[in-house]
Design an enzyme around this catalytic site. Structure first.
Site, PDB file in Angstrom:
ATOM      1  CE  LYS A 188      37.718  56.805  45.793  1.00  0.00           C
ATOM      2  NZ  LYS A 188      38.759  57.842  45.742  1.00  0.00           N
ATOM      3  CE  LYS A 198      46.513  55.279  45.299  1.00  0.00           C
ATOM      4  NZ  LYS A 198      45.682  56.163  46.149  1.00  0.00           N
TER       5      LYS A 198
END
Length: 296
Positions: free
Chosen positions: A178, A246
């Site tokens: 990811k 983030k």
């Protein structure tokens, strides 16, 4: 007709823009789903729309479930739904499998994998790509890490909301993949933003430019799906800048640990910081173009 042997007892923790429709797909597929959300009103709305049940704590939601899926916000959110007296791990029976769809650090993944294994539980890290539309349409790309047997058991359930689901490797491999996804997106969006900015400054019709260049080597998903909203100053069509920062923070921290060099990612992260300062923390990631327009 006999009992449907494919029906499983499931829990889903976290009913945000991704989790809400994902849990809905599981219930619609005939599974027995119990949901938990930090804001109980959201859980009530979900059960009113989809049926199923809701629970007051992750532990209660997870009790008796074969699979517990989670899609929450960050490392601390994931720890809070897994650990402690009210956490899912305390309610899961031996042999049950926890599937984490949150994008978190590989550090917290390793921590929770070890804790799950010591309690006789399975743990699969399974972050997703495809955004809110992918979740709503059941067309997510899901990259997984974990033990082969745990993944094989969980895959038929995960496939319900997936376009593609694949085990990349051992625990943590899903999260690392990811990160690759977010690194690639950051550079692509900045490149597209600069191309449209250049076209505007040169007095060109951005739509006409994209119509031509999107059919060649410059084409991408971002170009096909975001150029029109970028030109129209519409920033509510995807993944929020706050969440992207983030994720990029995780990428950069991991790069420090592994020795990877991510100069473009680090630069684009700072550009997203500029967007936050513009008040665009909840804008979608294509708002890098708004930053260039502001610069003149």
């Amino acid at each position: 007709m006999g009992e449907d042997r494919t029906m499983a007892k499931l829990a889903f923790l976290g009913l945000g823009v991704m989790g809400y429709p994902m849990a809905g797909h599981l219930q619609a597929a005939g599974h027995d789903v119990c949901v938990y959300n930090r804001t109980t009103a959201k859980a009530g709305k979900w059960t009113a729309q989809h049926g199923g049940r809701s629970a007051a704590t992750p532990r209660e939601a997870a009790e008796g479930a074969e699979f517990v899926m989670a899609c929450v916000g960050n490392d601390d959110d994931l720890r809070s739904v897994c650990q402690g007296a009210d956490g899912a791990f305390a309610g899961m029976r031996k042999g049950a499998i926890f599937v984490d769809h949150t994008t978190v650090s590989s550090r917290v993944t390793a921590e929770l994998y070890d804790q799950a294994r010591s309690s006789g539980l399975g743990f699969v890290d399974a972050p997703v790509s495809g955004g809110q539309a992918g979740a709503e349409n059941g067309q997510l790309s899901i990259m997984c890490g974990g033990d082969e047997a745990d993944y094989a058991a969980a895959e038929p359930v995960i496939q319900i909301y997936a376009k593609l689901c694949r085990r990349i490797g051992e625990s943590g491999a899903g999260q690392l993949t990811k990160m690759c996804n977010q690194i690639a997106i950051a550079g692509l969006v900045q490149g597209l933003a600069e191309a449209l900015h250049f076209a505007e400054k040169a007095g060109l019709d951005g739509r006409a430019v994209v119509e031509v260049i999107s059919q060649g080597a410059a084409g991408s998903w971002q170009m096909a799906n975001r150029y029109q909203t970028m030109l129209d100053d519409k920033w509510n069509h995807g993944f929020a800048v706050d969440w992207m920062r983030k994720d990029l923070g995780i990428c950069l921290d991991t790069a420090d640990e592994t020795g990877a060099s991510l100069p473009v990612t680090a630069l684009v992260d700072q550009f997203y910081k500029d967007v936050q300062k513009m008040g665009g923390g909840r804008w979608d990631t294509s708002s890098l173009f708004a930053r260039l327009r502001k610069l003149g």
